[in-house]
Design a protein around this motif. Structure first.
Motif, PDB file in Angstrom:
ATOM      1  N   CYS A 113       0.839  -1.197   0.000  1.00  0.00           N
ATOM      2  CA  CYS A 113       0.000   0.000   0.000  1.00  0.00           C
ATOM      3  C   CYS A 113       0.879   1.254   0.000  1.00  0.00           C
ATOM      4  CB  CYS A 113      -0.936  -0.007   1.199  1.00  0.00           C
ATOM      5  SG  CYS A 113      -2.161  -1.337   1.131  1.00  0.00           S
ATOM      6  N   PHE A 114       0.473   2.236  -0.764  1.00  0.00           N
ATOM      7  CA  PHE A 114       1.269   3.429  -1.019  1.00  0.00           C
ATOM      8  C   PHE A 114       1.602   4.163   0.281  1.00  0.00           C
ATOM      9  CE2 PHE A 114       1.092   8.050  -2.440  1.00  0.00           C
ATOM     10  CZ  PHE A 114       2.390   8.061  -2.933  1.00  0.00           C
ATOM     11  N   LYS A 115       2.893   4.199   0.616  1.00  0.00           N
ATOM     12  CA  LYS A 115       3.421   4.910   1.780  1.00  0.00           C
ATOM     13  C   LYS A 115       2.785   4.460   3.095  1.00  0.00           C
ATOM     14  CE  LYS A 115       5.352   9.010  -0.427  1.00  0.00           C
ATOM     15  NZ  LYS A 115       5.525  10.462  -0.339  1.00  0.00           N
ATOM     16  N   ALA A 116       2.395   3.194   3.183  1.00  0.00           N
ATOM     17  CA  ALA A 116       1.836   2.647   4.419  1.00  0.00           C
ATOM     18  C   ALA A 116       2.959   2.167   5.329  1.00  0.00           C
ATOM     19  CB  ALA A 116       0.887   1.503   4.109  1.00  0.00           C
ATOM     20  N   CYS A 117       2.762   2.283   6.644  1.00  0.00           N
ATOM     21  CA  CYS A 117       3.797   1.883   7.598  1.00  0.00           C
ATOM     22  C   CYS A 117       4.045   0.390   7.572  1.00  0.00           C
ATOM     23  CB  CYS A 117       3.423   2.343   9.003  1.00  0.00           C
ATOM     24  SG  CYS A 117       1.981   1.479   9.698  1.00  0.00           S
ATOM     25  N   ARG A 221      -3.866   2.297  -7.416  1.00  0.00           N
ATOM     26  CA  ARG A 221      -3.079   3.482  -7.066  1.00  0.00           C
ATOM     27  C   ARG A 221      -2.616   3.409  -5.610  1.00  0.00           C
ATOM     28  NH1 ARG A 221      -4.156   8.243 -10.123  1.00  0.00           N
ATOM     29  NH2 ARG A 221      -2.701   9.306  -8.702  1.00  0.00           N
ATOM     30  N   TYR A 222      -3.448   2.853  -4.738  1.00  0.00           N
ATOM     31  CA  TYR A 222      -3.061   2.682  -3.344  1.00  0.00           C
ATOM     32  C   TYR A 222      -2.675   1.234  -3.056  1.00  0.00           C
ATOM     33  CZ  TYR A 222      -3.146   2.784   1.748  1.00  0.00           C
ATOM     34  OH  TYR A 222      -2.791   2.680   3.068  1.00  0.00           O
ATOM     35  N   ARG A 223      -3.516   0.278  -3.448  1.00  0.00           N
ATOM     36  CA  ARG A 223      -3.247  -1.148  -3.193  1.00  0.00           C
ATOM     37  C   ARG A 223      -2.356  -1.682  -4.312  1.00  0.00           C
ATOM     38  NH1 ARG A 223      -5.341  -2.292   2.051  1.00  0.00           N
ATOM     39  NH2 ARG A 223      -6.888  -0.661   2.368  1.00  0.00           N
ATOM     40  N   ARG A 224      -1.103  -1.290  -4.273  1.00  0.00           N
ATOM     41  CA  ARG A 224      -0.183  -1.631  -5.357  1.00  0.00           C
ATOM     42  C   ARG A 224       0.067  -3.136  -5.403  1.00  0.00           C
ATOM     43  NH1 ARG A 224       4.045   3.546  -5.209  1.00  0.00           N
ATOM     44  NH2 ARG A 224       2.481   5.049  -5.920  1.00  0.00           N
ATOM     45  N   ARG A 225       0.037  -3.660  -6.616  1.00  0.00           N
ATOM     46  CA  ARG A 225       0.144  -5.097  -6.919  1.00  0.00           C
ATOM     47  C   ARG A 225      -1.166  -5.832  -6.630  1.00  0.00           C
ATOM     48  NH1 ARG A 225       5.288  -4.751  -4.226  1.00  0.00           N
ATOM     49  NH2 ARG A 225       4.568  -6.163  -2.560  1.00  0.00           N
ATOM     50  N   GLY A 226      -2.203  -5.127  -6.201  1.00  0.00           N
ATOM     51  CA  GLY A 226      -3.478  -5.774  -5.937  1.00  0.00           C
ATOM     52  C   GLY A 226      -4.330  -5.916  -7.182  1.00  0.00           C
ATOM     53  N   ARG A 227      -5.211  -6.916  -7.187  1.00  0.00           N
ATOM     54  CA  ARG A 227      -6.123  -7.140  -8.300  1.00  0.00           C
ATOM     55  C   ARG A 227      -7.547  -6.896  -7.820  1.00  0.00           C
ATOM     56  NH1 ARG A 227      -4.451  -6.331 -12.842  1.00  0.00           N
ATOM     57  NH2 ARG A 227      -6.241  -7.521 -13.645  1.00  0.00           N
ATOM     58  N   PHE A 228      -8.157  -5.860  -8.332  1.00  0.00           N
ATOM     59  CA  PHE A 228      -9.505  -5.464  -7.937  1.00  0.00           C
ATOM     60  C   PHE A 228     -10.501  -6.598  -8.145  1.00  0.00           C
ATOM     61  CE2 PHE A 228     -13.630  -3.660  -9.299  1.00  0.00           C
ATOM     62  CZ  PHE A 228     -13.989  -3.013  -8.133  1.00  0.00           C
ATOM     63  N   GLU A 229     -10.439  -7.253  -9.282  1.00  0.00           N
ATOM     64  CA  GLU A 229     -11.420  -8.301  -9.588  1.00  0.00           C
ATOM     65  C   GLU A 229     -11.288  -9.488  -8.650  1.00  0.00           C
ATOM     66  OE1 GLU A 229     -14.001  -8.188 -11.378  1.00  0.00           O
ATOM     67  OE2 GLU A 229     -13.595  -6.203 -12.203  1.00  0.00           O
TER      68      GLU A 229
END
Length: 453
Positions: A113-117, A221-229
């Motif tokens: 996730c984009f810039k998540a700790c 854009r936020y859940r990078r490498r994630g697949r929405f479907e």
């Protein structure tokens, strides 16, 4: 006393209720400790009772009763105390076990996730002494604390369902300790259709899917490498399994963090339509203030747009819902209907009040629910003459039957008059038991004057 003093005096209630079991067996005192900076014990070498009642936790509680503890460091769960505010005094003789337990299956995640700790790039997994929670250790902790626990949050950092036995662990909680409210939050990507359906059958009470967008382009854009479907397919599978079983659990939430790239009316409407079509129980927006260059300015607190969706925001209430018509709304009529005529009662005696409840939403008000939570009852809150609540749980009445959308039902309620004569008010509202009052999500209440003789 100035700002420096404000920054050093604080309170916190977590050490009186909650522990967090990390995936390596160590235990911390709050859920906002991504890098295990505040360890209070180790479940591999101590019982949970020994940790809960041991010296580190005792010293922490005593420090908080005194206005703060150095142990807390930069923990964001701290609640600052204002000038002149005395710290709340909580008992130092605690029950033998916490009432709430967070269980971290792993600190690893399948996306970034984009810039998540907790993104893999931060090195969070290197702060753990084991990659996955030992299932045997989990079983020992559960057997010890289970009779005392009211709730397990089956997540912390990382994606819980990367653990190959995560669904099995959920099944064990509900099999051996069905009284425990079992909740999990997931990105939904590590579940396959069969494991999603199995989780739905486990008896778990509530599952939140974090899906921040209504299309792949906005989601990733936020859940990078994630697949929405993939996330949507697993959410759909859980909803279908729940519907096929005719059960009211698990409650399925879709939590959607608003960013500058996914906060358009068009994208949000697509999410509303999709949530309704899948059969999600609740869609709610989450407001964040980070990353600095990405959060939604459109819906920032204090803006007109934020006010417009206030009853659809995750943290505003536990009942607000962005699916059109799904936020519970009711109208409560109280007899007698003559304007200005108060209710009369003799002090200390029960008296009956006749009401009629109208369901103004598109979802039914259930009379029964699994484990006694989320069923709807009529409540009468006792207020003073000015409307200040004196007893929020003064009286309850069962619905005679479920109230469908658009329906109205007579609901009598017995109320105990206060022991002191005088003028009061009764506030009538509906409550989703164990969750929230309808008023919290914008439903109107009904106030009636009460004269106690």
């Amino acid at each position: 006393m100035g700002l420096a003093h404000l920054a050093t005096r604080f309170t916190c209630s977590w050490p009186w209720s909650t522990l967090v079991l990390l995936c390596d067996g160590r235990v911390v005192c709050g859920c906002a400790d991504p890098y295990a900076a505040r360890v209070v014990g180790d479940a591999r070498t101590s019982t949970l009772h020994e940790i809960w009642t041991g010296a580190p936790m005792a010293a922490l509680r005593a420090g908080l009763n005194g206005g703060g503890a150095a142990f807390c460091g930069d923990c964001p769960l701290k609640l600052p105390l204002g000038d002149g505010d005395a710290p709340p005094q909580r008992g130092l003789d605690v029950p033998p076990q916490p009432s709430r337990l967070y269980v971290e299956c792993t600190a690893a995640c399948n996306i970034s996730c984009f810039k998540a700790c907790c993104a893999p790039e931060t090195g969070i997994t290197r702060t753990r002494q084991a990659g996955m929670l030992d299932a045997g250790l989990f079983g020992r902790v559960l057997d010890e604390a289970g009779p005392f626990l009211g709730r397990i949050d089956f997540f912390n950092y990382g994606e819980a369902f990367l653990h190959k036995r995560a669904v099995e662990m959920c099944e064990r909680v509900k099999r051996d300790f069905p009284h425990i409210y079992l909740y999990t939050s997931t990105n939904g990507l590590a579940l396959g259709e069969e494991s999603a359906r199995r989780l739905a059958r486990s008896g778990i009470d509530e599952v939140t899917f974090s899906i921040d967008g209504a299309s792949q382009a906005t989601y990733e854009r936020y859940r990078r490498r994630g697949r929405f479907e993939t996330a949507i397919a697993n959410l759909r599978a859980m909803a279908a399994e729940k519907r096929a079983a005719g059960r009211d659990v698990p409650v399925l939430n879709w939590r959607y963090i608003l960013f500058e790239w996914n906060d358009s009316d068009e994208e949000m409407q697509r999410a509303r339509d999709l949530a309704a079509e899948i059969g999600v129980d609740r869609l709610a927006w989450e407001i964040t203030d980070h990353p600095e260059e990405a959060f939604s300015r459109r819906f920032a607190p204090g803006t007109a747009e934020h006010q417009r969706i206030r009853h659809e925001i995750w943290d505003t209430s536990n009942l607000g819902n962005a699916i059109p018509g799904a936020t519970p709304r009711a109208r409560i009529e109280v007899a007698p209907m003559v304007p200005g005529l108060p209710l009369f009662a003799r002090r200390g005696r029960l008296f009956a009040v006749r009401t009629r409840v109208h369901n103004l939403s598109t979802r039914p008000f259930p009379r029964e629910a699994s484990y006694g939570r989320r069923l709807v009852r009529l409540g009468a809150q006792l207020c003073d003459a000015s409307g200040i609540v004196l007893d929020r749980d003064h009286a309850r009445a069962w619905l005679p039957r479920p109230i469908g959308p658009g329906e109205q039902v007579a609901v009598p309620i017995e109320v105990l008059a206060p022991p002191q004569p005088g003028r009061y008010q009764l506030k009538f509202d509906l409550v989703s038991e164990g969750i929230d009052w309808f008023e919290a999500c914008g439903s109107d209440t009904t106030l009636r004057p009460l004269v106690v003789l």
